[in-house]
Scaffold this motif. Structure first.
Motif, PDB file in Angstrom:
ATOM      1  N   THR A  58      43.168  10.991 -24.857  1.00  0.00           N
ATOM      2  CA  THR A  58      41.931  11.454 -24.627  1.00  0.00           C
ATOM      3  C   THR A  58      42.012  12.394 -23.227  1.00  0.00           C
ATOM      4  O   THR A  58      42.618  12.092 -22.456  1.00  0.00           O
ATOM      5  N   SER A  60      38.343  14.453 -21.090  1.00  0.00           N
ATOM      6  CA  SER A  60      37.347  15.170 -20.534  1.00  0.00           C
ATOM      7  C   SER A  60      37.125  15.742 -19.713  1.00  0.00           C
ATOM      8  O   SER A  60      37.785  15.683 -18.762  1.00  0.00           O
ATOM      9  N   LEU A  85      40.148  15.130 -32.726  1.00  0.00           N
ATOM     10  CA  LEU A  85      38.926  14.681 -33.005  1.00  0.00           C
ATOM     11  C   LEU A  85      37.954  15.132 -31.530  1.00  0.00           C
ATOM     12  O   LEU A  85      38.019  14.838 -30.655  1.00  0.00           O
ATOM     13  N   ARG A  87      34.376  15.202 -29.181  1.00  0.00           N
ATOM     14  CA  ARG A  87      33.331  14.389 -29.301  1.00  0.00           C
ATOM     15  C   ARG A  87      32.795  14.614 -28.452  1.00  0.00           C
ATOM     16  O   ARG A  87      31.452  13.474 -28.363  1.00  0.00           O
ATOM     17  N   GLY A  88      32.889  15.562 -27.619  1.00  0.00           N
ATOM     18  CA  GLY A  88      31.579  16.060 -26.223  1.00  0.00           C
ATOM     19  C   GLY A  88      31.557  17.006 -26.408  1.00  0.00           C
ATOM     20  O   GLY A  88      30.627  17.224 -27.633  1.00  0.00           O
ATOM     21  N   SER A 104      31.198  17.774 -32.151  1.00  0.00           N
ATOM     22  CA  SER A 104      31.207  16.340 -32.084  1.00  0.00           C
ATOM     23  C   SER A 104      31.164  15.978 -33.545  1.00  0.00           C
ATOM     24  O   SER A 104      30.414  15.989 -34.031  1.00  0.00           O
ATOM     25  N   GLY A 105      32.556  15.234 -33.681  1.00  0.00           N
ATOM     26  CA  GLY A 105      32.276  14.534 -35.259  1.00  0.00           C
ATOM     27  C   GLY A 105      33.517  15.015 -35.656  1.00  0.00           C
ATOM     28  O   GLY A 105      34.084  15.297 -37.156  1.00  0.00           O
ATOM     29  N   ARG A 127      34.988  16.910 -24.654  1.00  0.00           N
ATOM     30  CA  ARG A 127      35.540  15.542 -24.919  1.00  0.00           C
ATOM     31  C   ARG A 127      36.798  16.072 -26.505  1.00  0.00           C
ATOM     32  O   ARG A 127      35.631  15.931 -27.181  1.00  0.00           O
ATOM     33  N   ALA A 128      37.369  14.993 -26.370  1.00  0.00           N
ATOM     34  CA  ALA A 128      38.752  14.981 -27.249  1.00  0.00           C
ATOM     35  C   ALA A 128      39.811  13.710 -27.701  1.00  0.00           C
ATOM     36  O   ALA A 128      39.971  13.921 -26.285  1.00  0.00           O
ATOM     37  N   ALA A 164      39.010   9.303 -38.888  1.00  0.00           N
ATOM     38  CA  ALA A 164      38.192   9.734 -37.073  1.00  0.00           C
ATOM     39  C   ALA A 164      37.940   7.470 -37.162  1.00  0.00           C
ATOM     40  O   ALA A 164      37.650   7.777 -35.315  1.00  0.00           O
ATOM     41  N   ARG A 168      39.127   6.281 -32.727  1.00  0.00           N
ATOM     42  CA  ARG A 168      37.905   6.420 -32.204  1.00  0.00           C
ATOM     43  C   ARG A 168      37.940   4.439 -31.770  1.00  0.00           C
ATOM     44  O   ARG A 168      38.200   4.375 -30.457  1.00  0.00           O
TER      45      ARG A 168
END
Length: 332
Positions: A58, A60, A85, A87-88, A104-105, A127-128, A164, A168
């Protein structure tokens, strides 16, 4: 524990960017990274080991440019497909003949064995969640997989949505995952990733029977993990959700020597209850409420199941876990 999380705030401001570049080189692959935030680089990196040769990262970070050059590939190549994935804030990547802007997504993939140019775009924090997939362990030919490089896909539904949601959940539960659980979760993550990639390529039916069985089992595992709190989660419901017969469902679990489906669900629910009972932050939550949270309808049935599984009552386990925490604090 197989999970480690690091934050650049623990490093002197002038050295944070250099520190983060070293983390990326170690946990992902060596890349040439540049940024306008080198003087003070707020970033995090977390790693969850998922068994031999596989892990989850992960990240950021603020806006950057990240280049994987031919020289860096010649110097060191883990030969891995990176499935991320987002996320940010928005990101961008180009590899081979493809390039894409990621939001994101989205799910997107790149390969450490080929040059790429990636950017975390200005305007927010990137973020990933990155699942590292060794190329040698994927049952799909690299010529097919390379069609998907730097080509994003929405993870709002279907197989991508299942993957996904699983990623998460894996990140959310990472600090509490034990080593033996991480290996099992790593297998499930890989098989879900293969299912997603095969679906995007339209070749699900061309996979050998064994990978197809493992992918189905991985999707079932992900479904169980996501629905442990549902008291109506049963073998019948699981089979219906995946459009298979009860006989096929039991056959899959028997092939993997997991025992009965209901027993697996009960054991995983008990593992979640045990973790909550040992959590000091949940000390004020009644035992019966924790049991209900994880799908146990009847407090008496939960009490019997917990005692049979762990050789003690839930209340006694919570008391002993609390005493252990108190002793540890007093020792410090």
């Amino acid at each position: 524990m197989p999970y480690h999380h690091l934050d650049s705030s623990a490093v002197e401001p002038g050295h944070r960017f250099e520190w983060w570049c070293e983390m990326v080189a170690r946990d992902v692959a060596p890349t040439r990274i540049t940024t306008e935030h080198a003087d003070d680089f707020p970033a995090t990196v977390g790693t969850l080991a998922l068994g031999p040769g596989q892990h989850l990262t992960t990240m950021s970070f603020p806006s950057i440019r990240s280049e994987r050059t031919p020289a860096l590939i010649r110097r060191s190549d883990p030969e891995v497909y990176e499935l991320a994935l987002i996320r940010g804030s928005a990101m961008w990547i180009a590899q081979g003949d493809n390039e894409t802007r990621m939001r994101s997504g989205d799910l997107v993939m790149w390969n450490t064995s080929r040059p790429f140019d990636g950017r975390g775009l200005p305007g927010g924090v990137s973020r990933a969640v990155i699942l590292h997939l060794p190329a040698a362990e994927l049952p799909l030919h690299h010529r097919r997989l390379d069609r998907l490089l730097a080509s994003s896909a929405s993870a709002c539904g279907g197989v991508g949505g299942v993957l996904a949601a699983f990623l998460r959940g894996l990140v959310r539960e990472a600090p509490a995952v034990a080593e033996h659980e991480a290996v099992r979760l790593g297998i499930a993550a890989r098989e879900l990733a293969v299912a997603f990639l095969a679906h995007r390529l339209g070749v699900e039916d061309r996979l050998p029977p064994e990978p197809r069985h493992r992918m189905l089992l991985a999707r079932i595992d992900a479904f169980i993990e996501e629905n442990l709190g549902d008291p109506d989660l049963s073998p019948t419901a699981i089979a219906a959700r995946h459009h298979i017969s009860l006989r096929t469902l039991h056959g899959l679990f028997h092939r993997e020597q997991r025992g009965g489906v209901a027993a697996v669900v009960r054991r995983r629910r008990l593992e979640r209850c045990r973790a909550d009972l040992a959590d000091p932050g949940l000390a004020v939550v009644p035992v019966h409420a924790i049991a209900a949270r994880w799908g146990f309808r009847a407090a008496a049935a939960f009490s019997r199941a917990f005692r049979d599984e762990y050789g003690t009552t839930a209340s006694d386990f919570r008391a002993s876990a609390g005493a252990g925490v108190a002793t540890s604090r007093s020792g410090r």
